[in-house]
Motif scaffolding. Structure first.
Motif, mmCIF file in Angstrom:
data_model
loop_
_atom_site.group_PDB
_atom_site.id
_atom_site.type_symbol
_atom_site.label_atom_id
_atom_site.label_comp_id
_atom_site.label_asym_id
_atom_site.label_seq_id
_atom_site.Cartn_x
_atom_site.Cartn_y
_atom_site.Cartn_z
ATOM 1 N N ILE A 1 0.838 -1.279 0.061
ATOM 2 C CA ILE A 1 0.054 0.058 -0.004
ATOM 3 C C ILE A 1 0.828 1.311 0.048
ATOM 4 C CG2 ILE A 1 -1.818 1.157 1.341
ATOM 5 C CD1 ILE A 1 -2.306 -1.599 2.733
ATOM 6 N N PRO A 2 0.971 1.964 -1.088
ATOM 7 C CA PRO A 2 1.979 2.995 -0.989
ATOM 8 C C PRO A 2 1.447 4.193 -0.293
ATOM 9 C CG PRO A 2 0.348 3.124 -3.152
ATOM 10 C CD PRO A 2 0.009 1.689 -2.355
ATOM 11 N N ILE A 3 2.600 4.748 0.299
ATOM 12 C CA ILE A 3 2.399 5.815 1.353
ATOM 13 C C ILE A 3 3.490 6.719 1.167
ATOM 14 C CG2 ILE A 3 2.757 6.355 4.051
ATOM 15 C CD1 ILE A 3 0.523 4.593 3.365
ATOM 16 N N GLY A 4 4.570 6.473 0.617
ATOM 17 C CA GLY A 4 5.628 7.271 0.442
ATOM 18 C C GLY A 4 6.865 7.087 1.117
ATOM 19 N N SER A 5 8.015 7.544 0.737
ATOM 20 C CA SER A 5 9.431 7.370 1.237
ATOM 21 C C SER A 5 9.633 7.420 2.776
ATOM 22 C CB SER A 5 10.537 7.891 0.290
ATOM 23 O OG SER A 5 10.298 9.438 0.535
ATOM 24 N N GLY A 6 8.846 8.265 3.294
ATOM 25 C CA GLY A 6 9.149 8.573 4.777
ATOM 26 C C GLY A 6 8.162 7.668 5.712
ATOM 27 N N VAL A 7 7.706 6.643 5.305
ATOM 28 C CA VAL A 7 6.946 5.431 6.113
ATOM 29 C C VAL A 7 7.720 5.416 7.678
ATOM 30 C CG1 VAL A 7 6.127 3.208 6.591
ATOM 31 C CG2 VAL A 7 5.740 4.127 4.367
ATOM 32 N N ASP A 8 7.022 5.585 8.593
ATOM 33 C CA ASP A 8 7.707 5.628 9.845
ATOM 34 C C ASP A 8 7.080 4.874 10.823
ATOM 35 O OD1 ASP A 8 9.358 5.946 12.047
ATOM 36 O OD2 ASP A 8 9.325 8.268 11.867
#
Length: 206
Positions: A34-41
């Motif tokens: 599920i795409p969230i973005g490169s900053g998944v934390d």
């Protein structure tokens, strides 16, 4: 999300910038990322959804655990959201730059009330015993926040508190200066034990 494990992937690898669901029993991947973005934390969940912070784009995304798709658009939060937890009927997000904790409605993801200010930068956060517990490695402190009032009490922990977890009878803090600290949730008294090295994360059942 029952019977499932949700994993966030940051930079690197084929799944970077996404959240993936795995079967807790089968230990197999269930569907695509599920795409969230490169900053998944940070990730948290409740009965209605999975909540994911993006520390690069400064957003919070809610995922429907059944359809495995985002619910609406990502919601803007403050800069560098470092932790997210659920509890007391709300979603809570801690931010590095503003040294604050936001309370969000789990349905609308809109901010509720005034942000709770902390004296120093938050590191990790958990919810239990009717309170929010926030570590601050920089401040050598654990902040105990009453969700009803937003007021906080500071517990000094001079060994570099980092990871934090709620057990059945105590709150446990892993510290970077080779210590594990037990906090009594009622008296707030602390007891420290020596670790063989720096503590970063902790999980507790007792």
């Amino acid at each position: 999300g029952g019977g499932s494990v949700w994993v966030g992937f940051g930079l690197g690898g084929a799944s970077q910038g996404s959240v993936v669901r795995y079967g807790a029993t089968s230990q197999r991947r269930e569907g695509g990322g599920i795409p969230i973005g490169s900053g998944v934390d940070a990730i948290a969940l409740d009965a209605t959804g999975v909540y994911v912070t993006n520390g690069v784009e400064n957003t919070l995304t809610k995922i429907d655990p059944e359809t495995r798709t985002p619910v609406g658009e990502p919601v803007p939060v403050d800069q560098q959201p470092v932790a997210v937890v659920t509890g007391g009927g709300s979603v809570w997000v801690a931010h590095v730059v503003s040294k604050s904790v936001w309370r969000l409605d789990p349905v609308t993801l809109q901010k509720v009330g005034t942000p709770i200010s902390l004296r120093t930068t938050p590191t990790a956060m958990t919810f239990g015993f009717g309170r929010l517990w926030v570590t601050s490695t920089a401040g050598n402190a654990v902040y105990v926040i009453d969700p009803a009032t937003g007021l906080s009490v500071t517990i000094p922990v001079d060994s570099g508190p980092r990871g934090i977890a709620v057990g059945s009878a105590a709150v446990w803090v892993a510290c970077t200066r080779d210590a594990l600290v037990r906090i009594d949730p009622t008296s707030r008294a602390t007891r420290s034990m020596k670790l063989p090295g720096p503590g970063w994360g902790v999980a507790a059942a007792g």
